[in-house]
Design a protein around this motif. Structure first.
Motif, PDB file in Angstrom:
ATOM      1  N   ILE A 265       0.836  -1.205   0.000  1.00 10.88           N
ATOM      2  CA  ILE A 265       0.000   0.000   0.000  1.00 10.88           C
ATOM      3  C   ILE A 265       0.868   1.251   0.000  1.00 10.88           C
ATOM      4  O   ILE A 265       0.628   2.194  -0.776  1.00 10.88           O
ATOM      5  CB  ILE A 265      -0.935  -0.011   1.226  1.00 10.88           C
ATOM      6  N   ASP A 266       1.892   1.280   0.837  1.00 10.86           N
ATOM      7  CA  ASP A 266       2.786   2.445   0.902  1.00 10.86           C
ATOM      8  C   ASP A 266       3.516   2.654  -0.426  1.00 10.86           C
ATOM      9  O   ASP A 266       3.708   3.793  -0.878  1.00 10.86           O
ATOM     10  CB  ASP A 266       3.805   2.270   2.030  1.00 10.86           C
ATOM     11  N   GLY A 267       3.911   1.546  -1.067  1.00 11.08           N
ATOM     12  CA  GLY A 267       4.610   1.654  -2.341  1.00 11.08           C
ATOM     13  C   GLY A 267       3.746   2.251  -3.431  1.00 11.08           C
ATOM     14  O   GLY A 267       4.209   3.087  -4.220  1.00 11.08           O
ATOM     15  N   MET A 268       2.467   1.863  -3.476  1.00 10.94           N
ATOM     16  CA  MET A 268       1.560   2.422  -4.464  1.00 10.94           C
ATOM     17  C   MET A 268       1.277   3.894  -4.193  1.00 10.94           C
ATOM     18  O   MET A 268       1.146   4.699  -5.124  1.00 10.94           O
ATOM     19  CB  MET A 268       0.258   1.627  -4.491  1.00 10.94           C
ATOM     20  N   ALA A 269       1.176   4.266  -2.931  1.00  5.51           N
ATOM     21  CA  ALA A 269       0.943   5.670  -2.585  1.00  5.51           C
ATOM     22  C   ALA A 269       2.108   6.546  -3.032  1.00  5.51           C
ATOM     23  O   ALA A 269       1.911   7.650  -3.561  1.00  5.51           O
ATOM     24  CB  ALA A 269       0.725   5.804  -1.081  1.00  5.51           C
ATOM     25  N   LYS A 270       3.320   6.055  -2.855  1.00  6.55           N
ATOM     26  CA  LYS A 270       4.500   6.803  -3.280  1.00  6.55           C
ATOM     27  C   LYS A 270       4.523   6.972  -4.796  1.00  6.55           C
ATOM     28  O   LYS A 270       4.899   8.032  -5.312  1.00  6.55           O
ATOM     29  CB  LYS A 270       5.766   6.100  -2.803  1.00  6.55           C
ATOM     30  N   LYS A 271       4.113   5.932  -5.504  1.00  3.93           N
ATOM     31  CA  LYS A 271       4.070   6.017  -6.974  1.00  3.93           C
ATOM     32  C   LYS A 271       3.145   7.127  -7.434  1.00  3.93           C
ATOM     33  O   LYS A 271       3.418   7.819  -8.420  1.00  3.93           O
ATOM     34  CB  LYS A 271       3.612   4.670  -7.543  1.00  3.93           C
ATOM     35  N   LEU A 272       2.039   7.334  -6.705  1.00  3.80           N
ATOM     36  CA  LEU A 272       1.057   8.352  -7.060  1.00  3.80           C
ATOM     37  C   LEU A 272       1.345   9.702  -6.408  1.00  3.80           C
ATOM     38  O   LEU A 272       0.598  10.655  -6.612  1.00  3.80           O
ATOM     39  CB  LEU A 272      -0.344   7.883  -6.655  1.00  3.80           C
ATOM     40  N   SER A 273       2.400   9.768  -5.608  1.00  4.64           N
ATOM     41  CA  SER A 273       2.738  10.976  -4.840  1.00  4.64           C
ATOM     42  C   SER A 273       1.597  11.375  -3.913  1.00  4.64           C
ATOM     43  O   SER A 273       1.335  12.563  -3.693  1.00  4.64           O
ATOM     44  CB  SER A 273       3.074  12.144  -5.786  1.00  4.64           C
ATOM     45  N   LEU A 274       0.912  10.351  -3.375  1.00  7.16           N
ATOM     46  CA  LEU A 274      -0.187  10.595  -2.441  1.00  7.16           C
ATOM     47  C   LEU A 274       0.336  10.603  -1.014  1.00  7.16           C
ATOM     48  O   LEU A 274       1.027   9.673  -0.600  1.00  7.16           O
ATOM     49  CB  LEU A 274      -1.243   9.495  -2.559  1.00  7.16           C
ATOM     50  N   PRO A 275       0.012  11.642  -0.240  1.00  2.00           N
ATOM     51  CA  PRO A 275       0.386  11.622   1.181  1.00  2.00           C
ATOM     52  C   PRO A 275      -0.377  10.520   1.909  1.00  2.00           C
ATOM     53  O   PRO A 275      -1.457  10.103   1.473  1.00  2.00           O
ATOM     54  CB  PRO A 275      -0.020  13.010   1.677  1.00  2.00           C
ATOM     55  N   SER A 276       0.156  10.065   3.014  1.00  2.00           N
ATOM     56  CA  SER A 276      -0.438   8.940   3.730  1.00  2.00           C
ATOM     57  C   SER A 276      -1.857   9.223   4.193  1.00  2.00           C
ATOM     58  O   SER A 276      -2.672   8.296   4.308  1.00  2.00           O
ATOM     59  CB  SER A 276       0.427   8.561   4.933  1.00  2.00           C
ATOM     60  N   ASP A 277      -2.176  10.486   4.448  1.00  3.73           N
ATOM     61  CA  ASP A 277      -3.528  10.795   4.924  1.00  3.73           C
ATOM     62  C   ASP A 277      -4.557  10.804   3.796  1.00  3.73           C
ATOM     63  O   ASP A 277      -5.732  11.086   4.023  1.00  3.73           O
ATOM     64  CB  ASP A 277      -3.556  12.123   5.682  1.00  3.73           C
ATOM     65  N   ARG A 278      -4.120  10.472   2.568  1.00  6.72           N
ATOM     66  CA  ARG A 278      -5.038  10.336   1.439  1.00  6.72           C
ATOM     67  C   ARG A 278      -5.149   8.882   0.989  1.00  6.72           C
ATOM     68  O   ARG A 278      -5.710   8.605  -0.079  1.00  6.72           O
ATOM     69  CB  ARG A 278      -4.562  11.213   0.277  1.00  6.72           C
ATOM     70  N   VAL A 279      -4.656   7.990   1.806  1.00  9.11           N
ATOM     71  CA  VAL A 279      -4.735   6.552   1.539  1.00  9.11           C
ATOM     72  C   VAL A 279      -5.555   5.912   2.657  1.00  9.11           C
ATOM     73  O   VAL A 279      -5.256   6.093   3.834  1.00  9.11           O
ATOM     74  CB  VAL A 279      -3.341   5.914   1.474  1.00  9.11           C
ATOM     75  N   VAL A 280      -6.590   5.194   2.294  1.00  7.44           N
ATOM     76  CA  VAL A 280      -7.436   4.545   3.297  1.00  7.44           C
ATOM     77  C   VAL A 280      -6.800   3.216   3.677  1.00  7.44           C
ATOM     78  O   VAL A 280      -6.634   2.333   2.828  1.00  7.44           O
ATOM     79  CB  VAL A 280      -8.868   4.323   2.772  1.00  7.44           C
ATOM     80  N   VAL A 281      -6.445   3.082   4.944  1.00  7.18           N
ATOM     81  CA  VAL A 281      -5.784   1.884   5.445  1.00  7.18           C
ATOM     82  C   VAL A 281      -6.623   1.260   6.554  1.00  7.18           C
ATOM     83  O   VAL A 281      -6.935   1.911   7.547  1.00  7.18           O
ATOM     84  CB  VAL A 281      -4.370   2.208   5.978  1.00  7.18           C
ATOM     85  N   THR A 282      -6.989  -0.001   6.348  1.00  7.82           N
ATOM     86  CA  THR A 282      -7.689  -0.759   7.392  1.00  7.82           C
ATOM     87  C   THR A 282      -7.001  -2.081   7.689  1.00  7.82           C
ATOM     88  O   THR A 282      -7.447  -2.831   8.550  1.00  7.82           O
ATOM     89  CB  THR A 282      -9.146  -1.055   6.970  1.00  7.82           C
ATOM     90  N   VAL A 283      -5.923  -2.388   6.956  1.00 12.79           N
ATOM     91  CA  VAL A 283      -5.246  -3.672   7.136  1.00 12.79           C
ATOM     92  C   VAL A 283      -4.762  -3.856   8.570  1.00 12.79           C
ATOM     93  O   VAL A 283      -4.685  -4.981   9.065  1.00 12.79           O
ATOM     94  CB  VAL A 283      -4.071  -3.813   6.140  1.00 12.79           C
TER      95      VAL A 283
END
Length: 331
Positions: A265-283
């Motif tokens: 999940i973190d790797g895909m967010a970095k690819k999109l230049s998305l900050p962590s607070d724009r990624v929904v994480v429930t894992v």
């Protein structure tokens, strides 16, 4: 008109009007899981490799149908619709309670639906994206006006509780969305993209079948190889979705990924230049709920106000098959 005749509904784009989720009552922390099943593992080992802190596991009379029904009803309640207004139920699952009837028709009955149709889709962890694609196509073609799409898994049925490398990764749960026609251009489901490579089927599979006579049902996974293919194939599916819509990674406002591993999940967010607070994480709290993970995460983020109407959401998933795919939705 006879009830079993094909009904042509108004053609248009597909919008998402309802979300719902359901989790088993009982939650296990990593330490509780290790103690319950006598596993030679630790909270630190699980967290550091996966990001998982706890998961929910069915008990008592909880089933795939009961979880799917609860999630579907909550999606209807959110949308303000009733079961009588729904034309179809499509359920993504690898863990049905019975070989047949499908979970979908059991949910149809539990909701009190007396018309329409229902069927299950099997694509492992990518199942929700696959089911979403089927429902979107049926709405756009006029085959149905409103469809409940549910992802539900009771993965605790498939686990080898002596294999600490896999049994700590998964949890049970259900998530649902209600889809309707009538979306304007640039709204709703913008595009979906599906892929599969059966040559890689032995990297992640279940030995046996739910309800098989031998009773030998166990999930098998070559974790490093699945991780490697996930990184490559998910990146390609995301690029495909962006290119199809003339967008850049920076245009994405939210990513709701399949919840398998925090490092992916973190790797895909970095690819999109998305900050962590724009990624929904429930894992961390749900573990990997396979086909249920995306709609469960979406339900949480919509209900707590993070994802708002008009925002652009990217979904992506990879699972056994191997299957993978992506979807872009303007909420």
């Amino acid at each position: 008109m006879a009830q079993d005749q094909a009904v042509q509904h108004s053609v248009g784009g597909t919008r998402l009007t309802g979300v719902g989720g359901a989790l088993p009552k009982r939650a296990f922390s990593n330490d509780e899981l290790a103690a319950e099943f006598n596993l030679d593992t630790s909270d630190d080992w699980i967290r550091s490799r996966t990001g998982i802190c706890q998961r929910h596991i069915v008990s008592g009379d909880e089933t795939a149908v009961s979880l799917a029904h609860a999630a579907a009803q909550r999606a209807l309640d959110y949308s303000g619709r009733t079961a009588d207004e729904v034309d179809a139920v499509i359920v993504a699952t690898s863990t049905p309670d019975q070989v047949f009837p499908s979970v979908a028709v059991r949910v149809q009955a539990a909701l009190g639906m007396k018309r329409g149709f229902g069927f299950d889709v099997s694509a492992a962890c990518s199942g929700f994206v696959y089911a979403l694609t089927v429902a979107d196509s049926m709405i756009r073609s006029g085959q149905a006006g409103r469809i409940l799409v549910v992802g539900v898994e009771v993965f605790s049925r498939l686990l080898d509780w002596e294999d600490r490398s896999t049994c700590v990764l998964f949890g049970d749960g259900a998530g649902a969305v209600l889809l309707e026609g009538g979306a304007k251009a640039g709204e709703g489901i913008l595009s979906t993209h599906l892929h599969a490579d059966g040559r890689l089927g032995d990297l992640l599979y279940v030995d046996g079948a739910v309800g098989c006579a031998s009773g030998k049902v166990a999930l098998k996974m070559h974790g490093r190889e699945v991780f490697r293919h996930a990184v490559v194939n998910l990146a390609a599916a995301v690029d495909e979705a962006l290119e199809a819509n003339g967008l850049q990674g920076t245009d994405i406002q939210w990513m709701v990924p399949h919840q398998a591993n925090l490092r992916i999940i973190d790797g895909m967010a970095k690819k999109l230049s998305l900050p962590s607070d724009r990624v929904v994480v429930t894992v961390d709290r749900h573990a990997n709920t396979s086909a249920a993970s995306i709609p469960l995460a979406l339900d949480e983020a919509v209900r707590d106000g993070r994802i708002k109407k008009g925002e652009l959401v990217l979904m992506e998933a990879l699972g056994g098959g191997l299957t993978w795919g992506s979807a872009l939705i303007r909420m």
